[in-house]
Design a protein around this motif. Structure first.
Motif, PDB file in Angstrom:
ATOM      1  N   UNK A   1       0.847  -1.186   0.000  1.00 57.60           N
ATOM      2  CA  UNK A   1       0.000   0.000   0.000  1.00 57.60           C
ATOM      3  C   UNK A   1       0.888   1.244   0.000  1.00 57.60           C
ATOM      4  N   UNK A   2       0.409   2.300  -0.666  1.00 59.49           N
ATOM      5  CA  UNK A   2       1.108   3.588  -0.681  1.00 59.49           C
ATOM      6  C   UNK A   2       0.242   4.596   0.063  1.00 59.49           C
ATOM      7  N   UNK A   3       0.843   5.252   1.063  1.00 64.16           N
ATOM      8  CA  UNK A   3       0.133   6.245   1.866  1.00 64.16           C
ATOM      9  C   UNK A   3       0.852   7.579   1.741  1.00 64.16           C
ATOM     10  N   UNK A   4       0.095   8.624   1.486  1.00 61.16           N
ATOM     11  CA  UNK A   4       0.637   9.980   1.441  1.00 61.16           C
ATOM     12  C   UNK A   4       0.298  10.673   2.755  1.00 61.16           C
ATOM     13  N   UNK A   5       1.329  11.150   3.430  1.00 64.74           N
ATOM     14  CA  UNK A   5       1.130  11.890   4.672  1.00 64.74           C
ATOM     15  C   UNK A   5       0.932  13.366   4.338  1.00 64.74           C
ATOM     16  N   UNK A   6      -0.086  13.960   4.937  1.00 60.99           N
ATOM     17  CA  UNK A   6      -0.352  15.387   4.794  1.00 60.99           C
ATOM     18  C   UNK A   6      -0.448  15.996   6.193  1.00 60.99           C
TER      19      UNK A   6
ATOM     20  N   UNK B   1       4.368  -0.361   4.588  1.00 59.61           N
ATOM     21  CA  UNK B   1       3.694   0.604   3.720  1.00 59.61           C
ATOM     22  C   UNK B   1       4.744   1.478   3.031  1.00 59.61           C
ATOM     23  N   UNK B   2       4.509   1.797   1.778  1.00 59.32           N
ATOM     24  CA  UNK B   2       5.321   2.796   1.082  1.00 59.32           C
ATOM     25  C   UNK B   2       4.759   4.158   1.462  1.00 59.32           C
TER      26      UNK B   2
ATOM     27  N   UNK C   1      -0.706   7.879  -4.299  1.00 59.99           N
ATOM     28  CA  UNK C   1      -1.093   7.154  -3.095  1.00 59.99           C
ATOM     29  C   UNK C   1      -2.404   6.390  -3.247  1.00 59.99           C
ATOM     30  N   UNK C   2      -2.506   5.338  -2.449  1.00 60.73           N
ATOM     31  CA  UNK C   2      -3.767   4.600  -2.325  1.00 60.73           C
ATOM     32  C   UNK C   2      -4.695   5.290  -1.341  1.00 60.73           C
TER      33      UNK C   2
END
Length: 103
Positions: free
Chosen positions: A6-11, A32-33, A63-64
């Motif tokens: 899974x790809x997670x983008x942190x904001x 996680x990526x 991101x996912x």
């Protein structure tokens, strides 16, 4: 089994850099990526800020899902824009702090 992690983008606000780094570490150890906001050790120009903001939207595209780091429920203008962008792109959005109304 998925063919990739899974790809997670942190904001979130850069005022929470320590908490974003912790979330990055925790997610990474979960397999996680993680894509996260760019960091600068010095003040940046308005032009650089605009370029980093645009780049972060592309990270959301990759991101996912999106994880918003928002201790105490704080969400600034840039993060609000990123959340709206993620919703428009159909990306699930979760929060580490209180979920803002309307989310």
């Amino acid at each position: 089994m998925p063919d990739r992690p899974e790809i997670v983008c942190i904001c979130g606000s850069t005022r929470f850099l320590h908490q974003m780094r912790r979330a990055n570490r925790d997610l990474t150890f979960e397999g996680v990526i993680v894509v996260a906001p760019g960091e600068a050790d010095e003040l940046i120009t308005d032009e650089q800020k605009a370029a980093l903001d645009a780049l972060h939207l592309r990270k959301i595209d990759l991101a996912d899902r999106v994880l918003v780091v928002n201790p105490g429920g704080y969400i600034g203008e840039s993060t609000r824009r990123e959340i709206a962008y993620a919703h428009a792109a159909g990306k699930p959005v979760s929060f580490t702090g209180p979920v803002p109304s309307g989310q």
